[in-house]
Motif scaffolding. Structure first.
Motif, PDB file in Angstrom:
ATOM      1  N   UNK A  43     -39.939 -19.321  61.690  1.00 20.01           N
ATOM      2  CA  UNK A  43     -39.424 -18.074  61.138  1.00 20.01           C
ATOM      3  C   UNK A  43     -40.484 -17.430  60.254  1.00 20.01           C
ATOM      4  N   UNK A  44     -40.518 -16.107  60.174  1.00 22.20           N
ATOM      5  CA  UNK A  44     -41.557 -15.428  59.397  1.00 22.20           C
ATOM      6  C   UNK A  44     -41.415 -15.714  57.903  1.00 22.20           C
ATOM      7  N   UNK A  45     -42.509 -15.941  57.194  1.00 22.10           N
ATOM      8  CA  UNK A  45     -42.446 -16.219  55.746  1.00 22.10           C
ATOM      9  C   UNK A  45     -41.711 -15.145  54.962  1.00 22.10           C
ATOM     10  N   UNK A  46     -41.788 -13.895  55.447  1.00 20.68           N
ATOM     11  CA  UNK A  46     -41.134 -12.822  54.704  1.00 20.68           C
ATOM     12  C   UNK A  46     -39.627 -13.020  54.614  1.00 20.68           C
ATOM     13  N   UNK A  47     -39.046 -13.737  55.590  1.00 29.36           N
ATOM     14  CA  UNK A  47     -37.612 -14.000  55.568  1.00 29.36           C
ATOM     15  C   UNK A  47     -37.221 -14.752  54.300  1.00 29.36           C
ATOM     16  N   UNK A  48     -38.140 -15.586  53.804  1.00 29.61           N
ATOM     17  CA  UNK A  48     -37.828 -16.420  52.652  1.00 29.61           C
ATOM     18  C   UNK A  48     -38.107 -15.712  51.332  1.00 29.61           C
ATOM     19  N   UNK A  49     -38.187 -14.390  51.406  1.00 32.31           N
ATOM     20  CA  UNK A  49     -38.327 -13.591  50.181  1.00 32.31           C
ATOM     21  C   UNK A  49     -37.075 -12.737  49.980  1.00 32.31           C
ATOM     22  N   UNK A  50     -35.963 -13.168  50.577  1.00 30.75           N
ATOM     23  CA  UNK A  50     -34.694 -12.449  50.444  1.00 30.75           C
ATOM     24  C   UNK A  50     -33.707 -13.354  49.698  1.00 30.75           C
TER      25      UNK A  50
END
Length: 545
Positions: A43-50
């Motif tokens: 999964x893209x790392x940006x997903x874990x900034x939500x």
């Protein structure tokens, strides 16, 4: 900079979730496969900034092999994590936890083989999943369970291990006080050879499904589980042939009484003889009722549901179920739309098409025939009048969904063999196929612009709700709670021409007919339900294929 911009544009769902501060996120669809592959199978790392996310689902992605680092740190408020029908495995590296708020974890339908520390669910000390209530690991390739599972998730209530390669449970799972809240344990279709007597330490266990394993004995201590109401040991070759026959057709209560008395070996000969006398008495009573036409030979335990997949279709569903599913799973019809039709009024084959609003004609439910353009305009006028009368911005009924058609050049529809439009999603069905009080056979339709998998997931849930309602209606009739008129309005469970009488175990199944979807050239696109569908239903539902 250019590469960074390309990655950002590839995940518009993440931008939208961040901008709108969403608490739920569903990633699925044909484009997901390539994007995950480009991200290295993660999964893209940006997903874990939500950090506001409470619900995350990533389903049906054959290129997703690991969630990726950062999930635990980036999503501390996550309540539900659904990663089903992907390619996770053979382990989970890095491990998922700690996720302090997680209550539901669904990893079904993947390729997991082991879940050892560091490559599994999370740490055991302190617990990595302290609030986890439901864990679904069905449809994987697990050869063993982590010994520290109970310490990792001490508040677990439901554990589904169906369809793996397990040959034993870890002893730690059944130690006293290990899982004090566990009420459902399903491990059907594995290779289990032995069931420890220590299972009696599961003080809250209500449902146990160990069907289709390699068990030869059932420990008598199982009868000491104080809350046990439903067991399934069908498909095991038990040494005690009488017990083997009992698990194939008797109530849970009778089986537990037999075990409590010690079976053929006998904990207590006197208690066994008393139990056998009681069994003989019950058999005589059942025979008398059968001869007088008052009952069947065997009655299934009240908690059991049976779902039968055959080439026939039948069962009504109250509109309250449809509305509830529309609001929840269908996200107020933005993700999908559910429609129900009287199958006897449907003239196949059906054609799914899109037509200009000025060409699409339909006889809407409770209205006169109109073109779609005129119908939408009329509904818009009604919505405006409704706002004025109630002096508020929101509207109810069909008017809530008009905005979904904004800017669309063509409207979706389903046309029958006589050229009549029977469905205009997401707005209305046709009066032609309207469900009546006498309807006993249904045609169910789920339409979505998101993905085929979403349609299947919603249909799975719809069928489960209908099975539960059918069972409830049947029980109410048996108890005499409905008058003759009310019982007729509830609709029969089976078509009288289908000869679907109650089975020998007392169960009256909901029967679902497979439907084929083909393109205009006749090439098969999908069959539902296939063998890959209806595999994540709860353990108290038996699917006969």
């Amino acid at each position: 900079m250019a590469a960074a911009a390309a990655v950002s544009e590839a995940w518009p769902e993440l931008e939208l979730a961040e901008r709108e501060r969403r608490r739920e996120l569903l990633l699925t669809g044909p484009g997901l496969e390539e994007r995950v592959k480009a991200a290295g199978g993660r999964l893209p790392p940006r997903l874990f900034t939500l950090p506001l996310l409470h619900y995350l689902e990533v389903s049906g992605c054959g290129s997703l092999r690991a969630p990726g680092p950062g999930l635990a740190q980036g999503l501390p408020q996550l309540h539900s994590l659904v990663l089903r029908r992907n390619a996770l495995g053979p382990g989970l590296s890095p491990e998922l936890g700690p996720l302090p708020a997680l209550r539901v974890l669904d990893l079904s339908g993947n390729a997991l083989e082991t879940l050892p520390p560091g490559e599994g669910l999370g740490p055991a000390d302190p617990p990595g999943l302290p609030q986890l209530q439901s864990l679904n690991l069905s449809g994987n390739r697990l050869r063993e369970l982590p010994a520290d599972l109970a310490r990792c998730a001490p508040r677990l209530q439901s554990l589904n291990l169906t369809g793996n390669c397990l040959d034993a449970f870890p002893p730690e799972l059944f130690r006293p006080g290990a899982l004090p809240l566990l009420s459902e344990l399903a491990a059907a279709d594995n290779c289990l050879r032995e069931l420890s007597p220590d299972i009696a330490h599961l003080a809250s266990l209500k449902t146990l499904d160990l069907s289709n394993n390699q068990l030869t004995e059932i420990p008598a201590e199982l009868a000491d589980c104080p809350k046990l109401k439903e067991i399934n040991f069908r498909g095991n070759r038990l040494r005690d042939k009488r017990l083997e026959k009992m698990v194939g057709g008797c109530q849970t209560k009778s089986i537990l009484e037999y075990l409590r008395a010690g079976g053929r070996g006998g904990r207590s000969k006197g208690r066994q003889e008393g139990s056998e006398k009681e069994d003989r008495k019950k058999r005589r009573e059942r025979k008398q009722r059968r001869e007088s036409g008052e009952g069947e030979e065997d009655v299934a335990d009240s908690a059991r549901l049976m779902l039968k997949v055959l080439h026939v279709s039948e069962n009504p569903t109250p509109l309250t179920v449809r509305t509830k599913l529309h609001d929840e799973l269908c996200e107020k019809r933005t993700a999908a739309t559910i429609a129900t039709h009287d199958l006897q009024a449907v003239r196949g084959p059906l054609l799914y098409a899109a037509r200009p609003p000025e060409d699409l004609k339909i006889v809407p439910l409770g209205r006169k025939e109109a073109k779609a353009k005129e119908l939408v305009r009329q509904l818009q006028l009604e919505a405006e009048e409704q706002r004025k009368q109630k002096k508020r911005q929101s509207v109810s009924g069909l008017h809530r969904y008009l905005h979904l058609l904004d800017g669309k050049e063509n409207y979706p529809c389903i046309v029958d063999a006589e050229g009549d439009v029977i469905s205009f999603p997401p707005i209305t069905n046709s009066e032609k196929t309207k469900i009546k009080k006498t309807t006993c056979n249904l045609f169910l339709e789920v339409t979505s612009a998101t993905s085929l998998q979403l349609c299947k997931d919603i249909m799975d849930n719809l069928i489960l709700r209908m099975a539960e309602l059918s069972k409830s209606t049947s029980e109410s009739k048996e108890e005499g709670m409905l008058s003759g008129t009310e019982a007729d309005a509830s609709c029969r469970l089976s078509d009288p021409n289908m000869n679907l009488s109650t089975g020998k175990d007392g169960q009256c199944p909901l029967v679902v007919e497979q439907v084929r979807v083909v393109d205009l050239e006749g090439s098969l696109k999908v069959v539902y339900p296939s063998k890959a569908d209806l595999i994540t239903l709860p353990p108290h539902v038996t699917v006969v294929r």
